[in-house]
Design a protein around this motif. Structure first.
Motif, PDB file in Angstrom:
ATOM      1  N   PHE A 164       9.086   0.922 -13.930  1.00 50.31           N
ATOM      2  CA  PHE A 164       8.162   1.189 -12.758  1.00 50.31           C
ATOM      3  C   PHE A 164       8.751   0.897 -11.414  1.00 50.31           C
ATOM      4  CE2 PHE A 164       5.569   2.449 -16.230  1.00 50.31           C
ATOM      5  CZ  PHE A 164       4.883   3.436 -15.629  1.00 50.31           C
ATOM      6  N   VAL A 165       9.578  -0.111 -11.501  1.00 47.81           N
ATOM      7  CA  VAL A 165      10.429  -0.109 -10.022  1.00 47.81           C
ATOM      8  C   VAL A 165      10.928   1.160  -9.779  1.00 47.81           C
ATOM      9  CG1 VAL A 165      12.176  -1.433  -8.751  1.00 47.81           C
ATOM     10  CG2 VAL A 165      10.826  -2.946 -10.478  1.00 47.81           C
ATOM     11  N   ASN A 166      11.605   1.804 -10.527  1.00 45.38           N
ATOM     12  CA  ASN A 166      12.168   2.898 -10.533  1.00 45.38           C
ATOM     13  C   ASN A 166      11.187   4.061 -10.012  1.00 45.38           C
ATOM     14  OD1 ASN A 166      14.385   4.864 -10.746  1.00 45.38           O
ATOM     15  ND2 ASN A 166      13.315   5.673 -12.532  1.00 45.38           N
ATOM     16  N   ALA A 167       9.949   3.987 -10.790  1.00 46.18           N
ATOM     17  CA  ALA A 167       8.799   4.843 -10.403  1.00 46.18           C
ATOM     18  C   ALA A 167       8.549   4.939  -9.208  1.00 46.18           C
ATOM     19  CB  ALA A 167       7.730   4.647 -11.425  1.00 46.18           C
ATOM     20  N   ALA A 168       8.549   3.606  -8.408  1.00 48.14           N
ATOM     21  CA  ALA A 168       8.037   3.459  -7.098  1.00 48.14           C
ATOM     22  C   ALA A 168       9.021   4.053  -6.258  1.00 48.14           C
ATOM     23  CB  ALA A 168       8.045   1.999  -6.679  1.00 48.14           C
ATOM     24  N   LYS A 203       8.710   7.237  -3.601  1.00 46.87           N
ATOM     25  CA  LYS A 203       9.241   7.128  -2.292  1.00 46.87           C
ATOM     26  C   LYS A 203       9.817   8.195  -1.743  1.00 46.87           C
ATOM     27  CE  LYS A 203      10.826   4.688   1.591  1.00 46.87           C
ATOM     28  NZ  LYS A 203      10.064   4.199   2.587  1.00 46.87           N
ATOM     29  N   GLN A 204      10.784   8.734  -2.782  1.00 44.85           N
ATOM     30  CA  GLN A 204      11.277   9.950  -2.499  1.00 44.85           C
ATOM     31  C   GLN A 204      10.476  11.352  -2.545  1.00 44.85           C
ATOM     32  OE1 GLN A 204      14.127  10.282  -5.794  1.00 44.85           O
ATOM     33  NE2 GLN A 204      15.804   9.187  -4.227  1.00 44.85           N
ATOM     34  N   GLN A 205       9.444  11.273  -3.026  1.00 44.03           N
ATOM     35  CA  GLN A 205       8.299  12.423  -3.034  1.00 44.03           C
ATOM     36  C   GLN A 205       7.538  12.284  -1.691  1.00 44.03           C
ATOM     37  OE1 GLN A 205       6.587  11.622  -7.213  1.00 44.03           O
ATOM     38  NE2 GLN A 205       6.932  13.384  -7.558  1.00 44.03           N
ATOM     39  N   ILE A 206       7.380  11.104  -1.270  1.00 49.05           N
ATOM     40  CA  ILE A 206       6.600  10.771   0.230  1.00 49.05           C
ATOM     41  C   ILE A 206       7.719  11.393   1.263  1.00 49.05           C
ATOM     42  CG2 ILE A 206       6.103   9.166   1.822  1.00 49.05           C
ATOM     43  CD1 ILE A 206       5.271   7.430  -0.380  1.00 49.05           C
ATOM     44  N   MET A 207       8.922  11.030   0.987  1.00 43.88           N
ATOM     45  CA  MET A 207       9.953  11.865   2.100  1.00 43.88           C
ATOM     46  C   MET A 207      10.014  13.090   1.981  1.00 43.88           C
ATOM     47  SD  MET A 207      12.645   8.517   2.479  1.00 43.88           S
ATOM     48  CE  MET A 207      13.607   8.778   0.957  1.00 43.88           C
ATOM     49  N   GLY A 255       8.360  -2.581  -6.682  1.00 42.73           N
ATOM     50  CA  GLY A 255       9.220  -1.256  -5.999  1.00 42.73           C
ATOM     51  C   GLY A 255       8.486  -0.906  -4.935  1.00 42.73           C
ATOM     52  N   LEU A 256       7.356  -0.756  -4.543  1.00 40.72           N
ATOM     53  CA  LEU A 256       6.729  -0.206  -3.267  1.00 40.72           C
ATOM     54  C   LEU A 256       7.058  -1.304  -2.151  1.00 40.72           C
ATOM     55  CD1 LEU A 256       3.414   1.243  -4.954  1.00 40.72           C
ATOM     56  CD2 LEU A 256       5.352   2.501  -3.584  1.00 40.72           C
ATOM     57  N   LYS A 257       7.092  -2.561  -2.544  1.00 40.50           N
ATOM     58  CA  LYS A 257       7.446  -3.482  -1.543  1.00 40.50           C
ATOM     59  C   LYS A 257       8.979  -3.376  -1.159  1.00 40.50           C
ATOM     60  CE  LYS A 257       6.450  -7.808   0.317  1.00 40.50           C
ATOM     61  NZ  LYS A 257       5.313  -8.743   0.562  1.00 40.50           N
ATOM     62  N   ALA A 258       9.584  -3.271  -2.260  1.00 36.66           N
ATOM     63  CA  ALA A 258      11.003  -3.021  -1.901  1.00 36.66           C
ATOM     64  C   ALA A 258      11.346  -1.803  -1.239  1.00 36.66           C
ATOM     65  CB  ALA A 258      11.743  -3.125  -3.111  1.00 36.66           C
ATOM     66  N   ALA A 259      10.652  -0.857  -1.393  1.00 35.69           N
ATOM     67  CA  ALA A 259      10.856   0.447  -0.675  1.00 35.69           C
ATOM     68  C   ALA A 259      10.076   0.508   0.774  1.00 35.69           C
ATOM     69  CB  ALA A 259      10.201   1.744  -1.510  1.00 35.69           C
ATOM     70  N   GLU A 260       9.628  -0.573   0.955  1.00 37.16           N
ATOM     71  CA  GLU A 260       8.981  -0.564   2.579  1.00 37.16           C
ATOM     72  C   GLU A 260       7.675   0.370   2.552  1.00 37.16           C
ATOM     73  OE1 GLU A 260      12.267  -0.728   4.858  1.00 37.16           O
ATOM     74  OE2 GLU A 260      12.366  -2.687   4.727  1.00 37.16           O
ATOM     75  N   CYS A 261       6.904   0.514   1.527  1.00 40.42           N
ATOM     76  CA  CYS A 261       5.725   1.497   1.500  1.00 40.42           C
ATOM     77  C   CYS A 261       4.497   0.441   1.705  1.00 40.42           C
ATOM     78  CB  CYS A 261       5.480   2.264   0.220  1.00 40.42           C
ATOM     79  SG  CYS A 261       6.761   3.450  -0.005  1.00 40.42           S
ATOM     80  N   LYS A 262       3.507   0.865   2.365  1.00 39.61           N
ATOM     81  CA  LYS A 262       2.108   0.196   2.866  1.00 39.61           C
ATOM     82  C   LYS A 262       1.459   0.243   1.686  1.00 39.61           C
ATOM     83  CE  LYS A 262      -0.172   4.246   4.870  1.00 39.61           C
ATOM     84  NZ  LYS A 262      -0.568   4.951   5.955  1.00 39.61           N
ATOM     85  N   SER A 316       2.937 -12.046  -2.894  1.00 34.90           N
ATOM     86  CA  SER A 316       1.879 -12.977  -2.848  1.00 34.90           C
ATOM     87  C   SER A 316       0.472 -12.163  -3.299  1.00 34.90           C
ATOM     88  CB  SER A 316       1.455 -13.572  -1.521  1.00 34.90           C
ATOM     89  OG  SER A 316       0.554 -12.866  -0.818  1.00 34.90           O
ATOM     90  N   VAL A 317      -0.548 -12.916  -3.588  1.00 31.70           N
ATOM     91  CA  VAL A 317      -1.811 -12.121  -3.995  1.00 31.70           C
ATOM     92  C   VAL A 317      -2.258 -11.260  -3.070  1.00 31.70           C
ATOM     93  CG1 VAL A 317      -2.850 -13.868  -5.574  1.00 31.70           C
ATOM     94  CG2 VAL A 317      -2.999 -14.390  -3.057  1.00 31.70           C
ATOM     95  N   ARG A 318      -1.737 -11.282  -1.617  1.00 32.19           N
ATOM     96  CA  ARG A 318      -2.166 -10.405  -0.830  1.00 32.19           C
ATOM     97  C   ARG A 318      -1.418  -9.072  -0.914  1.00 32.19           C
ATOM     98  NH1 ARG A 318      -1.953 -14.839   1.404  1.00 32.19           N
ATOM     99  NH2 ARG A 318       0.062 -14.842   2.082  1.00 32.19           N
ATOM    100  N   ASP A 319      -0.501  -9.033  -1.755  1.00 31.50           N
ATOM    101  CA  ASP A 319       0.154  -7.582  -1.815  1.00 31.50           C
ATOM    102  C   ASP A 319      -0.407  -6.795  -3.068  1.00 31.50           C
ATOM    103  OD1 ASP A 319       2.406  -8.175  -0.137  1.00 31.50           O
ATOM    104  OD2 ASP A 319       3.100  -9.627  -1.504  1.00 31.50           O
TER     105      ASP A 319
END
Ligand SMILES: *Cc1c(COP(=O)(O)O)cnc(C)c1O
Length: 368
Positions: free
Chosen positions: A177-181, A185-189, A215-222, A265-268
């Protein structure tokens, strides 16, 4: 090449991987439901279609888990779950496709149609099934029943079976699921979907949500992941989620130093605790209403143990006007491939005796 290895090429040599499915899975707009609920942009990620013949979210984890099993040259895997476990079936199905034998150690759960179907399909896939009344899920390797099976199989085969944890949610499984994120990201781009504000997903052994959050955090998605708990609080909670994410992140950074070591963190993320109902795999009224809604509006079949409860959380947030101006993605984790032909000729009497009650006693009242 898979998105994770495109972004972090150093990982490719270090992480055994076996392709099992048809990725990326499509994202679709939920046109009618979006209009009726007043959500601006409502999408669904079709992980029900991960595999050609058997889909659902577990395939993504098994690409890394079974990749490692092949690499280790162990011929057998052993895994754990409830009687109707989608994970146990996915493990049985994809192990068989790779010529591996699978052993499932299962515990009782509320009865349902999907439990019957999954048990028969596991049998059809050649899995060895065992039923237990109780199984402490933590510290599996000090459990006498587990040790007994491990040594029994080593005596027969000369090697221990490879252990795959419940739900496939070890850090290695989380990689799916890191891969899925990164796939998202690629589908967004590519413009296939607007960057979601919220991503709703059911959470049982946490690996799916954990991988997406990391994965979304690493890919810098909001995108904020809303993990809807469907199992006891002791298994899904904020502390355990952060723990699983951190373990995975530290391991990935140790394999490739360019993987961001950002602390989570819990805020993520957000865990929703109010749709669980009373028991794991016991369907709830709200959950089944959500199942029926997706079926009548969008012709997509969810179920009562996981995805119905997750969709119920999304629908309630929409009703409370919390997400209406937002871009919302529902991650469908439930297999939608029809395997009824495969099990049509399979007699439940071939299952160990303890399982027969699932075929002889009625399914739970809310199932249909
Ligand atoms: C296993 C499963 C989930 C939960 O995934 P986890 O990674 O265990 O949290 C959600 N939906 C379905 C249909 C599942 O089988």
């Amino acid at each position: 090449m898979i998105p994770l290895f495109e972004y972090y090429p150093a990982l490719e040599d270090k992480l055994p991987y076996v392709k099992l499915g048809k990725l990326p899975t499509p994202v679709h707009t939920l046109e009618i439901l979006g209009r009726k609920t007043g959500i601006n942009s409502l999408y669904i990620k079709r992980d029900d279609l991960t595999g050609e013949n058997y889909g659902g979210n577990k395939l993504r984890k098994l690409e890394f888990l079974l990749g490692e099993v092949l690499h280790s040259r162990a011929g057998e895997v052993i895994t754990f779950g409830a009687a109707g476990s989608n994970h146990a079936l996915a493990t049985a199905f994809y192990s068989a496709s790779l010529g591996l034998k699978s052993i499932s150690m299962l515990v009782h759960q509320p009865n349902a149609w999907y439990v019957r179907n999954n048990l028969l399909m596991s049998l059809f896939c050649g899995a060895e099934l065992h039923l237990y009344h109780k199984m402490p899920v933590k510290n599996l390797l000090v459990n006498p029943a587990v040790l007994f099976q491990l040594f029994r199989h080593r005596t027969k085969r000369g090697r221990f079976p490879r252990v795959i944890p419940m739900g496939g949610s070890s850090p290695r499984g989380v990689l799916g699921f890191v891969n899925a994120a990164f796939e998202l990201k690629q589908q967004i781009m590519k413009g296939e979907i607007k960057e979601p504000d919220y991503l709703y997903v059911a959470s049982g052994s946490m690996g799916t949500a954990a991988g997406l959050i990391l994965g979304l955090k690493a890919a810098e998605c909001k995108t904020k992941v809303v993990a809807v708990r469907v199992i006891d609080l002791k298994y899904v909670n904020e502390k355990a989620m952060i723990n699983l994410i951190s373990k995975t992140a530290i391991w990935l950074s140790s394999l490739d130093r360019s993987f961001p070591g950002t602390a989570i963190s819990v805020r993520d993320f957000e865990i929703r605790h109010d749709f669980f109902g009373h028991q794991y795999a016991l369907f709830s009224k709200k959950g089944m209403d959500a199942v029926r809604r997706l079926e009548s509006d969008e012709r997509i079949r969810l179920e009562g143990a996981y995805t119905g409860k997750a969709m119920a959380a999304l629908l309630e947030d929409a009703q409370k006007q919390k997400i209406n101006t937002k871009t919302v993605l529902f991650w469908n984790t439930y297999n939608s491939r029809d395997f009824s032909n495969s099990i049509a000729g399979t007699d439940y009497h071939r299952l160990p005796g303890g399982f027969h009650r699932y075929f002889e006693q009625p399914v739970q009242p809310l199932d249909y």
